[in-house]
Design an enzyme around this catalytic site. Sequence first.
Site, PDB file in Angstrom:
ATOM      1  N   ALA A 187      56.278   8.609  63.528  1.00  0.00           N
ATOM      2  CA  ALA A 187      54.509   8.209  63.374  1.00  0.00           C
ATOM      3  C   ALA A 187      54.141   7.157  63.918  1.00  0.00           C
ATOM      4  O   ALA A 187      53.579   5.869  63.417  1.00  0.00           O
ATOM      5  CB  ALA A 187      54.366   8.096  61.681  1.00  0.00           C
ATOM      6  N   HIS A 224      53.053   4.179  66.462  1.00  0.00           N
ATOM      7  CA  HIS A 224      51.631   3.415  66.764  1.00  0.00           C
ATOM      8  C   HIS A 224      51.865   2.352  67.874  1.00  0.00           C
ATOM      9  O   HIS A 224      53.163   2.155  68.135  1.00  0.00           O
ATOM     10  CB  HIS A 224      51.055   3.025  65.526  1.00  0.00           C
ATOM     11  CG  HIS A 224      51.860   2.002  64.702  1.00  0.00           C
ATOM     12  ND1 HIS A 224      52.375   0.887  65.104  1.00  0.00           N
ATOM     13  CD2 HIS A 224      52.616   2.430  63.546  1.00  0.00           C
ATOM     14  CE1 HIS A 224      53.300   0.352  63.853  1.00  0.00           C
ATOM     15  NE2 HIS A 224      53.307   1.109  63.190  1.00  0.00           N
ATOM     16  N   GLY A 251      52.506  -0.779  67.584  1.00  0.00           N
ATOM     17  CA  GLY A 251      53.536  -1.638  67.263  1.00  0.00           C
ATOM     18  C   GLY A 251      54.821  -1.360  67.595  1.00  0.00           C
ATOM     19  O   GLY A 251      55.594  -1.990  68.207  1.00  0.00           O
ATOM     20  N   HIS A 252      55.179   0.139  67.487  1.00  0.00           N
ATOM     21  CA  HIS A 252      56.338   0.603  68.031  1.00  0.00           C
ATOM     22  C   HIS A 252      56.545   0.523  69.353  1.00  0.00           C
ATOM     23  O   HIS A 252      57.632   0.230  69.935  1.00  0.00           O
ATOM     24  CB  HIS A 252      56.728   2.087  67.337  1.00  0.00           C
ATOM     25  CG  HIS A 252      56.396   2.384  65.989  1.00  0.00           C
ATOM     26  ND1 HIS A 252      55.499   2.881  65.382  1.00  0.00           N
ATOM     27  CD2 HIS A 252      57.606   1.980  64.830  1.00  0.00           C
ATOM     28  CE1 HIS A 252      55.714   3.054  63.944  1.00  0.00           C
ATOM     29  NE2 HIS A 252      56.908   2.370  63.823  1.00  0.00           N
ATOM     30  N   ASP A 296      58.310  -6.440  59.484  1.00  0.00           N
ATOM     31  CA  ASP A 296      59.197  -6.323  58.604  1.00  0.00           C
ATOM     32  C   ASP A 296      60.091  -7.614  58.757  1.00  0.00           C
ATOM     33  O   ASP A 296      61.479  -7.414  58.996  1.00  0.00           O
ATOM     34  CB  ASP A 296      59.714  -4.969  58.755  1.00  0.00           C
ATOM     35  CG  ASP A 296      58.796  -3.879  58.604  1.00  0.00           C
ATOM     36  OD1 ASP A 296      58.695  -3.591  57.633  1.00  0.00           O
ATOM     37  OD2 ASP A 296      58.449  -3.193  59.795  1.00  0.00           O
ATOM     38  N   GLN A 350      63.449  -7.528  56.823  1.00  0.00           N
ATOM     39  CA  GLN A 350      64.295  -6.668  57.369  1.00  0.00           C
ATOM     40  C   GLN A 350      65.009  -6.929  58.502  1.00  0.00           C
ATOM     41  O   GLN A 350      66.061  -6.843  58.792  1.00  0.00           O
ATOM     42  CB  GLN A 350      63.449  -5.136  57.809  1.00  0.00           C
ATOM     43  CG  GLN A 350      64.238  -4.382  58.828  1.00  0.00           C
ATOM     44  CD  GLN A 350      63.486  -3.091  58.941  1.00  0.00           C
ATOM     45  OE1 GLN A 350      63.436  -2.202  57.820  1.00  0.00           O
ATOM     46  NE2 GLN A 350      62.799  -3.246  60.069  1.00  0.00           N
ATOM     47  N   ARG A 373      51.810   3.808  57.762  1.00  0.00           N
ATOM     48  CA  ARG A 373      51.114   4.147  56.153  1.00  0.00           C
ATOM     49  C   ARG A 373      49.675   3.873  56.273  1.00  0.00           C
ATOM     50  O   ARG A 373      49.060   4.315  55.272  1.00  0.00           O
ATOM     51  CB  ARG A 373      51.835   3.262  55.085  1.00  0.00           C
ATOM     52  CG  ARG A 373      53.449   3.750  54.672  1.00  0.00           C
ATOM     53  CD  ARG A 373      53.753   3.177  53.584  1.00  0.00           C
ATOM     54  NE  ARG A 373      55.076   3.432  53.157  1.00  0.00           N
ATOM     55  CZ  ARG A 373      56.345   2.892  53.784  1.00  0.00           C
ATOM     56  NH1 ARG A 373      56.328   1.957  54.543  1.00  0.00           N
ATOM     57  NH2 ARG A 373      57.501   3.362  53.704  1.00  0.00           N
TER      58      ARG A 373
HETATM   59  P1  AMP Z   1      59.098   1.792  61.278  1.00  0.00           P
HETATM   60  O1  AMP Z   1      58.927   3.028  61.853  1.00  0.00           O
HETATM   61  O2  AMP Z   1      58.079   1.419  60.137  1.00  0.00           O
HETATM   62  O3  AMP Z   1      60.578   1.732  60.270  1.00  0.00           O
HETATM   63  O4  AMP Z   1      59.333   0.738  62.066  1.00  0.00           O
HETATM   64  C1  AMP Z   1      60.198   0.586  63.147  1.00  0.00           C
HETATM   65  C2  AMP Z   1      60.255  -0.733  64.130  1.00  0.00           C
HETATM   66  O5  AMP Z   1      58.951  -0.773  64.400  1.00  0.00           O
HETATM   67  C3  AMP Z   1      60.694  -1.809  62.751  1.00  0.00           C
HETATM   68  O6  AMP Z   1      61.312  -2.793  63.533  1.00  0.00           O
HETATM   69  C4  AMP Z   1      59.302  -2.156  62.529  1.00  0.00           C
HETATM   70  O7  AMP Z   1      59.204  -3.627  62.093  1.00  0.00           O
HETATM   71  C5  AMP Z   1      58.528  -2.396  63.986  1.00  0.00           C
HETATM   72  N1  AMP Z   1      56.837  -2.348  63.530  1.00  0.00           N
HETATM   73  C6  AMP Z   1      56.402  -1.688  62.566  1.00  0.00           C
HETATM   74  N2  AMP Z   1      54.828  -1.930  62.603  1.00  0.00           N
HETATM   75  C7  AMP Z   1      54.918  -2.922  63.586  1.00  0.00           C
HETATM   76  C8  AMP Z   1      53.888  -3.822  64.219  1.00  0.00           C
HETATM   77  N3  AMP Z   1      52.707  -3.733  63.552  1.00  0.00           N
HETATM   78  N4  AMP Z   1      54.006  -4.690  64.888  1.00  0.00           N
HETATM   79  C9  AMP Z   1      55.251  -4.881  65.659  1.00  0.00           C
HETATM   80  N5  AMP Z   1      56.356  -4.155  65.047  1.00  0.00           N
HETATM   81  C10 AMP Z   1      56.172  -3.093  64.252  1.00  0.00           C
END
Ligand code: AMP
Length: 281
Positions: A35, A37, A39-40, A153, A156, A190
């Site tokens: 999913a 965006h 950020g990823h 996170d 984390q 989310r």
């Molecule tokens: P997730 O798919 O939510 O497990 O996130 C995967 C990675 O992307 C984790 O290292 C998160 O911290 C990072 N991540 C998620 N959202 C953001 C964001 N808005 N900015 C920077 N990194 C992000």
Amino acid sequence: MTMPVILRTVAELRGHVRAWKAAGQTVGVVPTMGALHEGHLSLARRARAECGRVITTIFVNPKQFNNPEDLKKYPRTEEADAALLATVPVDVIFAPSPEEVYPEGYSTNVTVAGVSEPLEGKMRPGHFDGVATVVTKLFGMTMADRGYFGQKDWQQLQVVQKLVLDLNLPVQVVGCETIREADGLAMSSRNIRLGEAARQQAPVLYAAITAAADDIRAGQSDRMAIREAAEKMRAAGFERVEYIELRDAGTLLPSDDPTRPRRMLAAAWLDGVRLIDNIPV
Ligand code: AMP
């Protein structure tokens, strides 16, 4: 545009990585649950700039969901994810099945004591064991030299840094800036579950903790500043503020020492969606 190759098994992944390493290339991994965006993608672009080869993993890790409903509702958008990753571009998408990651008889758990216990650890029992276990496995599977994680996170990121240190894993952990929407809301997979009205109110989380951090730096008491932030959030329609805490940035223990790096971390519910955020103080 060439699409990244999608691999499902550890054996196939290892085949690629062995060839890359034999050619002297460094390997970066960006673990995600899909999913995707901006950020990823910012993590993937940073990995692209710093590593010869880049793997993005997409795995909705059942072990890190303490709430079965959240696991069921977690968005799964692999085709769109692959198209976004092609723009970076990454070399490989590793998207294994739960059975590939946790085959029958699987029995090892990674627990990082201390830093994984407060805040998210307290609110989401078992969550960080799930994260630490899957990240350790992903490092082993990918044999990556560098792993990219978001500061979004924050706790984390500290857990991952600690497990790499404690287990002598040959991986460099890179923490990347939080990417936000124009109105300040931290990007999250989310966020799409927020209704229209809630989406308008969601940036109050970031605005409230930013104002609290400013007030603390200006000399206001931590407690008072935090109480005001929680009130602003409730007034904006947040159903529940789980925590707003000022902590030591590394240990996540309570800290009233302004000479050390500190972090304000918050979690709250809006429109049935749990949002988290954090900022330096
Ligand atoms: P997730 O798919 O939510 O497990 O996130 C995967 C990675 O992307 C984790 O290292 C998160 O911290 C990072 N991540 C998620 N959202 C953001 C964001 N808005 N900015 C920077 N990194 C992000």
